[in-house]
Structure formats: C-alpha cells, structure tokens
Write a protein that holds these residues in place. Structure first.
Motif, PDB file in Angstrom:
ATOM      1  N   GLU A 336       0.934  -4.459   4.407  1.00 37.05           N
ATOM      2  CA  GLU A 336       2.193  -4.311   5.143  1.00 37.05           C
ATOM      3  C   GLU A 336       2.682  -2.869   5.168  1.00 37.05           C
ATOM      4  O   GLU A 336       3.587  -2.528   5.913  1.00 37.05           O
ATOM      5  CB  GLU A 336       3.277  -5.187   4.480  1.00 37.05           C
ATOM      6  CG  GLU A 336       3.174  -6.672   4.758  1.00 37.05           C
ATOM      7  CD  GLU A 336       2.153  -7.404   3.884  1.00 37.05           C
ATOM      8  OE1 GLU A 336       1.367  -6.717   3.186  1.00 37.05           O
ATOM      9  OE2 GLU A 336       2.125  -8.640   3.904  1.00 37.05           O
ATOM     10  N   THR A 337       2.088  -1.994   4.309  1.00 40.46           N
ATOM     11  CA  THR A 337       2.644  -0.642   4.162  1.00 40.46           C
ATOM     12  C   THR A 337       1.704   0.464   4.645  1.00 40.46           C
ATOM     13  O   THR A 337       1.894   1.619   4.260  1.00 40.46           O
ATOM     14  CB  THR A 337       3.059  -0.376   2.694  1.00 40.46           C
ATOM     15  OG1 THR A 337       1.877  -0.369   1.872  1.00 40.46           O
ATOM     16  CG2 THR A 337       4.014  -1.430   2.176  1.00 40.46           C
ATOM     17  N   CYS A 338       0.683   0.108   5.407  1.00 42.39           N
ATOM     18  CA  CYS A 338      -0.113   1.069   6.198  1.00 42.39           C
ATOM     19  C   CYS A 338      -1.276   1.802   5.518  1.00 42.39           C
ATOM     20  O   CYS A 338      -2.081   2.360   6.219  1.00 42.39           O
ATOM     21  CB  CYS A 338       0.812   2.091   6.846  1.00 42.39           C
ATOM     22  SG  CYS A 338       0.108   2.924   8.287  1.00 42.39           S
ATOM     23  N   PRO A 339      -1.555   1.964   4.262  1.00 43.27           N
ATOM     24  CA  PRO A 339      -0.911   1.330   3.115  1.00 43.27           C
ATOM     25  C   PRO A 339      -0.190   2.277   2.141  1.00 43.27           C
ATOM     26  O   PRO A 339       0.519   1.806   1.280  1.00 43.27           O
ATOM     27  CB  PRO A 339      -2.123   0.772   2.373  1.00 43.27           C
ATOM     28  CG  PRO A 339      -3.168   1.834   2.564  1.00 43.27           C
ATOM     29  CD  PRO A 339      -2.900   2.431   3.927  1.00 43.27           C
ATOM     30  N   LEU A 340      -0.353   3.603   2.248  1.00 45.64           N
ATOM     31  CA  LEU A 340       0.008   4.446   1.090  1.00 45.64           C
ATOM     32  C   LEU A 340       1.510   4.426   0.766  1.00 45.64           C
ATOM     33  O   LEU A 340       2.347   4.731   1.605  1.00 45.64           O
ATOM     34  CB  LEU A 340      -0.425   5.899   1.336  1.00 45.64           C
ATOM     35  CG  LEU A 340      -0.199   6.831   0.150  1.00 45.64           C
ATOM     36  CD1 LEU A 340      -1.006   6.407  -1.057  1.00 45.64           C
ATOM     37  CD2 LEU A 340      -0.521   8.269   0.524  1.00 45.64           C
ATOM     38  N   ILE A 341       1.792   4.109  -0.491  1.00 42.00           N
ATOM     39  CA  ILE A 341       3.158   4.116  -1.003  1.00 42.00           C
ATOM     40  C   ILE A 341       3.293   5.106  -2.153  1.00 42.00           C
ATOM     41  O   ILE A 341       4.218   5.908  -2.188  1.00 42.00           O
ATOM     42  CB  ILE A 341       3.573   2.690  -1.469  1.00 42.00           C
ATOM     43  CG1 ILE A 341       3.762   1.788  -0.245  1.00 42.00           C
ATOM     44  CG2 ILE A 341       4.846   2.714  -2.336  1.00 42.00           C
ATOM     45  CD1 ILE A 341       4.830   2.236   0.741  1.00 42.00           C
ATOM     46  N   SER A 342       2.362   5.047  -3.088  1.00 44.89           N
ATOM     47  CA  SER A 342       2.500   5.913  -4.260  1.00 44.89           C
ATOM     48  C   SER A 342       1.139   6.287  -4.797  1.00 44.89           C
ATOM     49  O   SER A 342       0.155   5.581  -4.567  1.00 44.89           O
ATOM     50  CB  SER A 342       3.313   5.200  -5.337  1.00 44.89           C
ATOM     51  OG  SER A 342       2.704   3.966  -5.645  1.00 44.89           O
ATOM     52  N   CYS A 343       1.118   7.394  -5.531  1.00 39.53           N
ATOM     53  CA  CYS A 343      -0.141   7.903  -6.062  1.00 39.53           C
ATOM     54  C   CYS A 343       0.192   8.662  -7.348  1.00 39.53           C
ATOM     55  O   CYS A 343       1.263   9.274  -7.447  1.00 39.53           O
ATOM     56  CB  CYS A 343      -0.740   8.850  -5.018  1.00 39.53           C
ATOM     57  SG  CYS A 343      -2.354   9.455  -5.447  1.00 39.53           S
ATOM     58  N   ALA A 344      -0.718   8.605  -8.310  1.00 39.30           N
ATOM     59  CA  ALA A 344      -0.445   9.258  -9.586  1.00 39.30           C
ATOM     60  C   ALA A 344      -0.210  10.756  -9.388  1.00 39.30           C
ATOM     61  O   ALA A 344      -0.870  11.391  -8.567  1.00 39.30           O
ATOM     62  CB  ALA A 344      -1.624   9.043 -10.528  1.00 39.30           C
ATOM     63  N   HIS A 345       0.737  11.294 -10.113  1.00 33.84           N
ATOM     64  CA  HIS A 345       0.947  12.748 -10.129  1.00 33.84           C
ATOM     65  C   HIS A 345       1.305  13.148 -11.548  1.00 33.84           C
ATOM     66  O   HIS A 345       2.236  12.602 -12.133  1.00 33.84           O
ATOM     67  CB  HIS A 345       2.079  13.147  -9.173  1.00 33.84           C
ATOM     68  CG  HIS A 345       2.443  14.589  -9.316  1.00 33.84           C
ATOM     69  ND1 HIS A 345       1.519  15.595  -9.131  1.00 33.84           N
ATOM     70  CD2 HIS A 345       3.596  15.198  -9.666  1.00 33.84           C
ATOM     71  CE1 HIS A 345       2.099  16.758  -9.345  1.00 33.84           C
ATOM     72  NE2 HIS A 345       3.356  16.548  -9.679  1.00 33.84           N
ATOM     73  N   ILE A 346       0.543  14.072 -12.091  1.00 39.12           N
ATOM     74  CA  ILE A 346       0.792  14.507 -13.470  1.00 39.12           C
ATOM     75  C   ILE A 346       1.650  15.766 -13.402  1.00 39.12           C
ATOM     76  O   ILE A 346       1.166  16.832 -13.023  1.00 39.12           O
ATOM     77  CB  ILE A 346      -0.549  14.775 -14.199  1.00 39.12           C
ATOM     78  CG1 ILE A 346      -1.455  13.537 -14.113  1.00 39.12           C
ATOM     79  CG2 ILE A 346      -0.323  15.161 -15.662  1.00 39.12           C
ATOM     80  CD1 ILE A 346      -0.883  12.254 -14.693  1.00 39.12           C
ATOM     81  N   ASN A 347       2.926  15.604 -13.709  1.00 40.48           N
ATOM     82  CA  ASN A 347       3.844  16.743 -13.576  1.00 40.48           C
ATOM     83  C   ASN A 347       3.810  17.630 -14.826  1.00 40.48           C
ATOM     84  O   ASN A 347       3.082  17.355 -15.778  1.00 40.48           O
ATOM     85  CB  ASN A 347       5.258  16.255 -13.244  1.00 40.48           C
ATOM     86  CG  ASN A 347       5.890  15.500 -14.408  1.00 40.48           C
ATOM     87  OD1 ASN A 347       5.362  15.491 -15.518  1.00 40.48           O
ATOM     88  ND2 ASN A 347       7.025  14.888 -14.143  1.00 40.48           N
ATOM     89  N   ASP A 348       4.629  18.690 -14.806  1.00 44.91           N
ATOM     90  CA  ASP A 348       4.601  19.659 -15.913  1.00 44.91           C
ATOM     91  C   ASP A 348       4.827  18.996 -17.263  1.00 44.91           C
ATOM     92  O   ASP A 348       4.156  19.327 -18.242  1.00 44.91           O
ATOM     93  CB  ASP A 348       5.680  20.734 -15.706  1.00 44.91           C
ATOM     94  CG  ASP A 348       5.307  21.678 -14.583  1.00 44.91           C
ATOM     95  OD1 ASP A 348       4.131  21.622 -14.144  1.00 44.91           O
ATOM     96  OD2 ASP A 348       6.173  22.450 -14.142  1.00 44.91           O
ATOM     97  N   GLU A 349       5.795  18.075 -17.298  1.00 44.03           N
ATOM     98  CA  GLU A 349       6.104  17.435 -18.589  1.00 44.03           C
ATOM     99  C   GLU A 349       4.904  16.659 -19.128  1.00 44.03           C
ATOM    100  O   GLU A 349       4.590  16.713 -20.309  1.00 44.03           O
ATOM    101  CB  GLU A 349       7.281  16.477 -18.438  1.00 44.03           C
ATOM    102  CG  GLU A 349       8.615  17.173 -18.450  1.00 44.03           C
ATOM    103  CD  GLU A 349       9.699  16.265 -17.932  1.00 44.03           C
ATOM    104  OE1 GLU A 349      10.256  15.493 -18.727  1.00 44.03           O
ATOM    105  OE2 GLU A 349       9.956  16.305 -16.717  1.00 44.03           O
ATOM    106  N   LEU A 350       4.222  15.929 -18.218  1.00 46.31           N
ATOM    107  CA  LEU A 350       3.055  15.153 -18.666  1.00 46.31           C
ATOM    108  C   LEU A 350       1.895  16.084 -19.015  1.00 46.31           C
ATOM    109  O   LEU A 350       1.133  15.820 -19.939  1.00 46.31           O
ATOM    110  CB  LEU A 350       2.633  14.158 -17.587  1.00 46.31           C
ATOM    111  CG  LEU A 350       3.610  12.999 -17.359  1.00 46.31           C
ATOM    112  CD1 LEU A 350       3.240  12.216 -16.107  1.00 46.31           C
ATOM    113  CD2 LEU A 350       3.639  12.076 -18.570  1.00 46.31           C
ATOM    114  N   MET A 351       1.786  17.179 -18.283  1.00 45.45           N
ATOM    115  CA  MET A 351       0.721  18.150 -18.582  1.00 45.45           C
ATOM    116  C   MET A 351       0.863  18.678 -20.009  1.00 45.45           C
ATOM    117  O   MET A 351      -0.133  18.949 -20.685  1.00 45.45           O
ATOM    118  CB  MET A 351       0.801  19.342 -17.614  1.00 45.45           C
ATOM    119  CG  MET A 351      -0.025  19.236 -16.359  1.00 45.45           C
ATOM    120  SD  MET A 351      -1.475  18.228 -16.458  1.00 45.45           S
ATOM    121  CE  MET A 351      -2.740  19.353 -16.198  1.00 45.45           C
TER     122      MET A 351
END
Ligand code: AMP
Length: 560
Positions: A336-351
């Motif tokens: 129903e969402t074409c499909p992409l909604i979200s994807c992992a992103h490792i930000n500065d804090e997680l790095m």
C-alpha cells in the motif's frame, strides 16, 4: 486551510508534470553505453533501452492500447519487465503487474477485477493462462514473451511475439505530457482473508517515491547503498511493488542493471560474480534460500550490499550474511505504500556507541525517509507518544501511499480511517526516530493475558545454532487462550527438541527480554516452512497445518 500566497503562473510558463518518462530520459543523459543485462542471454545499452521503450510504445499503440487502458504483465524479472515499467505508463496506460505466484483462481480474479485489456504472457505461464483464458472477461489481445526458439503460442488475440514485434516497430515515439495524477501502475495484495485487493499509484507518486528512494539509498553516509558506479540486480519480484521501486531509481541514475529471470540460486550467484553485482534486495526467506543453496557454497559475496524488507530481519540472518561478506540494511514498507517508508540510519549518537548496539538498530525497521510521517495510534484513534515504549498501530502519511483499494471504497475508507493509512502492524517509535515493528496485529499472541510478539520470539529462537529457519504462531489453548507454537527447520546434521529450545530461551526470560509464557511448550520440526506468494512466512497456512498435526498426533511434534 491557511490563506497563503499561491503561485500565479505566467500564461506561457511551463507546468512540468511529474511523469515517469522524465526518469527514463534522465538515465541516458548520464550513461548511454551502460548496460542492461538479462541472465546470460542478452545485454544492451541505455541508448538501446530508450529505443526499445519507444518500440514497445509503438507496438502497444498499434495494437490498440489507449490512455487509461490496463495492460497486464506475467513475467519473471527481466529486461522486458523494465521496458514495460516505462512504456506502458508513458503512453498513459496502466501497468498491472500480475503476481504469478498466486493461485490460478486468484490471478483470474485480479485480472477481471483490474479490467485488463491487453496481456503480455511469458511462455512459461502459457499453460496457467490457458487454464483461465475462457473466463477472462475484459482481455482483448495478448503478446507472447519468450526466451525459447519457438516464437508462437496458442493464445487468443495473439498480436505476436515480443522481440519480433519490437524489431519491426519504429524506435521513435513522441511521448506526450499529461496529468501527473494519472494512474501509472496497479497490482494486488493478499490479506489474511478475502479476495486480493488492488492498490494503485500515479505518475506523481512514483516520481516522488523514486526521488526520495534515490536520496536515501545514495546520500546517507551510514548506509550508502546505491551510487552510480554500483551494479544493481533485484531478487524481489518485479510484480511485488515494482521490485520496491528500485528499477526506477537505477534507470534514473544510469546504473548498470542485471535481471535474473526466474530465481535460480546458481544463476543468481553466477550473475553476482560475473556481472559484479554490488546492490540487491529481497525478503529474508529468499536470502536464506540463496545462502543455503548448494551452488552458493563457497561463493564469495564480498562487497554485496542488500536491503532486507518485507519481513523482520533477525540478528542471526544479519550475522550469517555478514560472515559471507554481505552488508544487510533493514527497510520497511508495504504494498500500500509504494513501498518505501523507512530505512535504517546510524546517526552520530549510534556511531559513538558499540557495534552490538548498531547491529540492533540496523535490523530494526528504520527511520522514516524524507516526506514520510509515521505515528503510533491507539485503537480509539488517538496518537501515542514516540517514546520507544508506547505500542500501538503504525499509521502513515506520505505523498506516495495508495489512495484506496481499486473498486472497493469501504476497504479504502477503513485503510484511511482518521486520515492516516493503517498498516496493521504493531510498533513503537523511539527517540532516534526508529520504528520497531513488534508484530502484525493479527500475529500477536495473547497467552494468559500477556501479549507476546511472534517476531521477537522468532529472533531469539533464530539465535540457536541448530536453527536454520523459524516461524512462531499462536495456537488456541483452552486454558491460556493462546500459546506460542514454533515451527523449526534445523541445519543439516543438527538436532533440537522442545526441551532444548526451552533451555535456549530460559536466559532471555531470566534477563527480562521475554516473559516465561513466551516459551513454546510445543514445536514442530519440519523440512520446509510454508511461504506466501512473495516468499514470506505463510502464518495462515502454518496455523491450519498445526491444527491438523495436533489432531493426527504427528511424529514431528515435540512437547515439554
Ligand atoms: P506486503 O504488502 O506484502 O509488502 O507486506 C507488508 C508487511 O510486511 C508490513 O505490513 C509488515 O508487516 C511486513 N514488513 C515489511 N517490512 C518489514 C520490516 N522491516 N520489519 C518487520 N515487518 C516488515
């Protein structure tokens, strides 16, 4: 509505509609000579791709296809499919990507419901098609797609064979502009009950989805999945949400593309090696199948980046793939969402944190991509805080979500209740913006008043070294309401019973990850887990199988 200052265009200012043709015309500017490859059978340049799309547009127009008509395709992932993804919408018609893994009855239903007028059929599906041909109510003409030497088939309304027709057609076509809100594609999604439902996407939606997907795949430094020097090959069927829209991204950027036809692990491995594929995507079960295939043993996948979506990516698969040289990144979306909604992103804090924590985040459903709004909704329609704790239904807004279900207004109204698209997934959203899918609403297990996530349990069970594949479902229990039940496929030469599984899960109970009711008291050891038409665990079928096994006292059940 706020009273804003609207743009008043000059009479002669051009209003550039967002049309799919713009994506095709962009790729060739970057790379005329880059290749589109089909198995070990065909390769041609972007210049030829553009010509072939024009030739196909001429073939279809001469066969009588008009703007607004629906043209269906039954094919494996191929260069032909890519050409159809452009030529059909570019002449103003609607591309219906038929899910060839549905039953013949369901395919028949979807074709009549979508009002398909023209069908392109791969010769491998001709027997299936012949079985439903007499019951098709709207189809007028057919085109044969084939890799075989035999270029004809007994199909009603046959215009001819694809390659012969293209060869005879003009390589020029003047693609007109039209309204960007015109429907470009449609396909059917199967729920747990009822008939498949038709979703549909406009040119504007597909163009915006392509732009957002390209920016996410190419620009986020923590994942950098797809750049112009990558080589792309899908391992997601093109009928499953346009192979997640990535052929449109790759074509827009002039990226080398490889289409593997029918999925055969040996062919996939060979193409990855010989064509130097660096980027792909699939559902977890397909990756498991590829990695376990005899032809893949000893194969070096080094440097391959993959998006895993369509189902939860568990830690064990992530680690197994890593050990084979594949970097996996999880993403979330739906038909129903074409499909992409979200994807992992490792930000500065997680790095700055530990590798273990980063892995935990890489396998979650990810952070909503630009232009997507995601929220957690309670059953009464109120929005809950994004605090990582509050669980509710994941609801969405974005420019590329289906606006309803084709010819089913009541189901469309349900999908969009309270002005948000309802995913049917139970989730949390945390402080980093990460969506964590806890379960499908229908798959959550309620035992003795406690909620158990089947996904979480699958993840923990998959960490046992003997387990190759696992599916957890709730089965009715007179005392507890429901009890979790695990279906396991073990690795070659390994053994495990319900008692051994209990011992494996006990530490997770002791450390508070799950409650003690989450330990299945019965498991089944099988050689294969039933899959849906798009390769996901088929929990509906699994529940039915279990009821039968329990009634028959099947030998592969193990109980503690
Ligand atoms: P489909 O419409 O067949 O593509 O299925 C969409 C469903 O797949 C979603 O509603 C989720 O239940 C599931 N799904 C997709 N991506 C993920 C993910 N990353 N983690 C967990 N479930 C997912």
């Amino acid at each position: 509505m706020l009273q804003t200052r609207l743009i008043a265009p000059a009479d002669n200012a051009h209003q550039a509609p967002l049309l799919i043709k713009r994506l095709l015309l962009s790729g060739i500017r970057y790379e005329k000579t880059r290749e589109i490859v089909y198995r070990d059978q065909l390769r041609y340049s972007y210049a030829t791709l553009n010509e072939r799309v024009a030739r196909l547009a001429n073939v279809l127009s001469e066969a009588g296809v008009k703007a607004g008509d629906t043209v269906a395709v039954m094919d494996w992932d191929s260069h032909r499919y890519l050409e159809c993804m452009f030529a059909i919408p570019m002449i103003g018609a609607v591309l219906h990507t038929i899910n060839i893994r549905l039953s013949a009855d369901q395919i028949l239903y979807t074709m009549n419901h979508a009002e398909d007028k023209f069908v392109l059929v791969n010769s491998e599906f001709v027997p299936l098609y012949k079985g439903i041909e007499s019951q098709l109510t709207t189809v007028e003409k057919t085109i044969l797609l084939t890799d075989a030497a035999e270029k004809t088939a007994d199909l009603a309304g046959l215009v001819g064979e694809y390659e012969n027709l293209l060869a005879a057609a003009s390589p020029r076509y003047d693609f007109a502009d039209f309204d960007e809100n015109s429907v470009a594609t449609t396909f059917y999604t199967t729920g747990t009950t009822g008939n498949p439902k038709g979703v549909y996407f406009s040119h504007r939606q597909l163009v915006l989805h392509t732009m957002a997907e390209a920016s996410v795949l190419g620009s986020l430094d923590s994942i950098r999945l797809l750049g112009t020097n990558d080589v792309y090959m899908p391992i997601t069927p093109m009928f499953h949400v346009h192979a997640w829209g990535i052929p449109y991204v790759a074509t827009m950027l002039g990226i080398k593309q490889v289409y593997p036809g029918r999925y055969e692990p040996e062919m996939l491995c060979r193409l990855i090696k010989e064509e130097k594929v660096t980027f792909s995507h699939c559902v977890p079960t397909i990756l498991q199948m590829v990695l376990a295939a005899p032809g893949a043993q000893g194969h070096d996948f080094g440097g391959l980046k993959m998006i895993i979506g369509g189902s939860a990516l568990n830690r064990s698969l992530y680690e197994v793939a890593k050990a084979r040289g594949i970097q996996l990144t999880a993403a979330y979306g739906m038909s129903e969402t074409c499909p992409l909604i979200s994807c992992a992103h490792i930000n500065d804090e997680l790095m700055a944190g530990s590798e273990d924590e980063r892995t935990t985040y890489r396998i979650k459903a990810g952070v909503p991509v630009p232009l997507v709004e995601a929220a957690i909704m309670a059953a009464d329609g109120t929005l809950l805080p994004a605090d990582g704790e509050s669980q509710g239904e994941l609801v969405l807004r974005a420019p590329w979500l289906t606006q309803g279900y084709f010819r089913e207004p009541e189901k469309g109204a349900e999908l969009w209740e309270h002005g948000w698209l309802h995913t049917g997934d139970v989730a949390t959203i945390d402080d980093f913006g990460f969506i964590d899918i806890r379960d499908r609403i229908k798959d959550v297990i309620k035992t003795g008043g406690e909620w158990i996530s089947s996904l979480e349990l699958e993840d923990l069970i998959s960490r046992h070294p003997a387990v190759r594949e696992v599916a957890v479902v709730g089965v009715v229990d007179p005392q507890w309401g429901e009890r979790p039940f695990a279906l396991l496929v073990l690795r070659d030469g390994q053994s495990l019973d319900a008692k051994g599984l209990k011992e494996h899960l006990k530490p997770f109970v002791d450390q508070g990850s799950i409650n003690k009711w989450a330990i299945p008291s019965q498991i089944a050891l099988v050689t294969e887990v039933p899959k849906t038409s798009v390769g996901k665990l088929d929990k509906k079928r699994i529940r039915l199988d279990i009821v039968q096994w329990q009634a028959a006292g099947s030998p592969f059940l193990s109980t503690v």
